[in-house]
Design a protein around this motif. Structure first.
Motif, mmCIF file in Angstrom:
data_model
loop_
_atom_site.group_PDB
_atom_site.id
_atom_site.type_symbol
_atom_site.label_atom_id
_atom_site.label_comp_id
_atom_site.label_asym_id
_atom_site.label_seq_id
_atom_site.Cartn_x
_atom_site.Cartn_y
_atom_site.Cartn_z
ATOM 1 N N CYS A 1 -5.323 -50.107 -45.173
ATOM 2 C CA CYS A 1 -4.202 -49.544 -44.186
ATOM 3 C C CYS A 1 -4.853 -48.171 -43.454
ATOM 4 O O CYS A 1 -4.878 -46.986 -43.973
ATOM 5 N N HIS B 1 -4.033 -53.601 -42.262
ATOM 6 C CA HIS B 1 -2.755 -53.152 -41.640
ATOM 7 C C HIS B 1 -2.825 -51.939 -40.778
ATOM 8 O O HIS B 1 -3.385 -50.757 -41.095
ATOM 9 N N SER C 1 2.550 -52.604 -38.109
ATOM 10 C CA SER C 1 3.897 -51.975 -38.664
ATOM 11 C C SER C 1 4.908 -52.235 -37.452
ATOM 12 O O SER C 1 4.401 -51.943 -36.210
ATOM 13 N N SER D 1 4.908 -55.863 -40.917
ATOM 14 C CA SER D 1 5.381 -55.175 -42.208
ATOM 15 C C SER D 1 7.068 -54.775 -41.629
ATOM 16 O O SER D 1 7.106 -54.114 -40.826
#
Length: 239
Positions: free
Chosen positions: A5, A41, A77, A104
């Motif tokens: 991430c 991510h 995201s 996400s």
């Protein structure tokens, strides 16, 4: 599976190595994958380095990463603070021409069900983010639940022990609802490394990177995401 991430809501003020531009994100992603991460991510940024869901910003970032790392799954995201307007978020998602492999979605957010369904309708995978028992109950009753890619369980409050009580309660709700999706367990700041170790102990996926924290186990600030990922892989070798 270890996910990197890379940036989250962090800025260069938080750490000078936080990647923000497409080229920086792509270069940092390549280093993270070389260090042992399997997936990515990312929080997409615009030219001002603010978080963005605009189609051109998503396309620019995903294209830069995929040029460096063809075949590596990339998720982004869609967190409510990026664009706190349900209709606008939905319109942005539907406008994307270059699609992420997954997004996400925080299940505590007001329009979570609609974002999940909109993503699935476009063939985009969904990581369902759960932070509480209430999130788990909501997700258990959600249309399209079993078509999600995985469940993300995020624990921010320290709870020493082999398995945190919060994780156990959330998992219990999912099990009773018949949900058998893969679990990615992660923490934030002081819980980042404890949750990573707990994920290893229980065979869950996990993630490490600047979004969740910049400290190494020693308490020293990591140079970059690559050092965080290399540390995680060294810990994994002990299990």
């Amino acid at each position: 599976m270890l996910q990197a991430c890379l940036n989250g809501t962090r800025t260069r003020k938080d750490h000078p190595a936080v990647p923000c531009t497409p080229s920086e994100i792509a270069a940092d992603a390549a280093k993270a994958i070389r260090a042992g991460a399997a997936e990515l991510h990312i929080h997409v940024r615009n030219e001002r380095e603010d978080e963005s869901l605009e189609a051109e910003d998503v396309a620019r970032t995903l294209s830069a990463v995929r040029e460096r790392l063809p075949g590596v799954p990339v998720g982004i995201s869609t967190a409510w603070p990026i664009l706190p307007d349900s209709a606008a978020r939905m319109n942005r998602l539907r406008s994307w021409q270059v699609l992420p492999d997954y997004i996400s979605v925080n299940i505590h957010e007001p329009d979570a069900e609609w974002i999940v369904m909109a993503a699935q309708a476009r063939g985009i995978g969904v990581e369902a983010g759960l932070r509480s028992e209430a999130d788990a109950e909501r997700f258990a009753a959600m249309p399209g639940r079993d078509e999600c890619l995985r469940v993300l369980i995020e624990i921010e409050v320290p709870d020493p022990g082999r398995e945190s009580a919060a994780v156990r309660r959330i998992r219990g709700i999912l099990k009773r609802a018949g949900c058998r999706l893969p679990i990615l367990l992660h923490g934030a700041e002081v819980t980042m490394w404890p949750m990573y170790i707990e994920a290893l102990l229980h065979g869950f996926d996990s993630r490490i990177g600047f979004e969740d924290g910049s400290m190494l186990l020693s308490g020293v600030t990591a140079r970059d995401n690559e050092e965080l990922i290399r540390t995680a892989k060294l810990i994994e070798q002990r299990f």
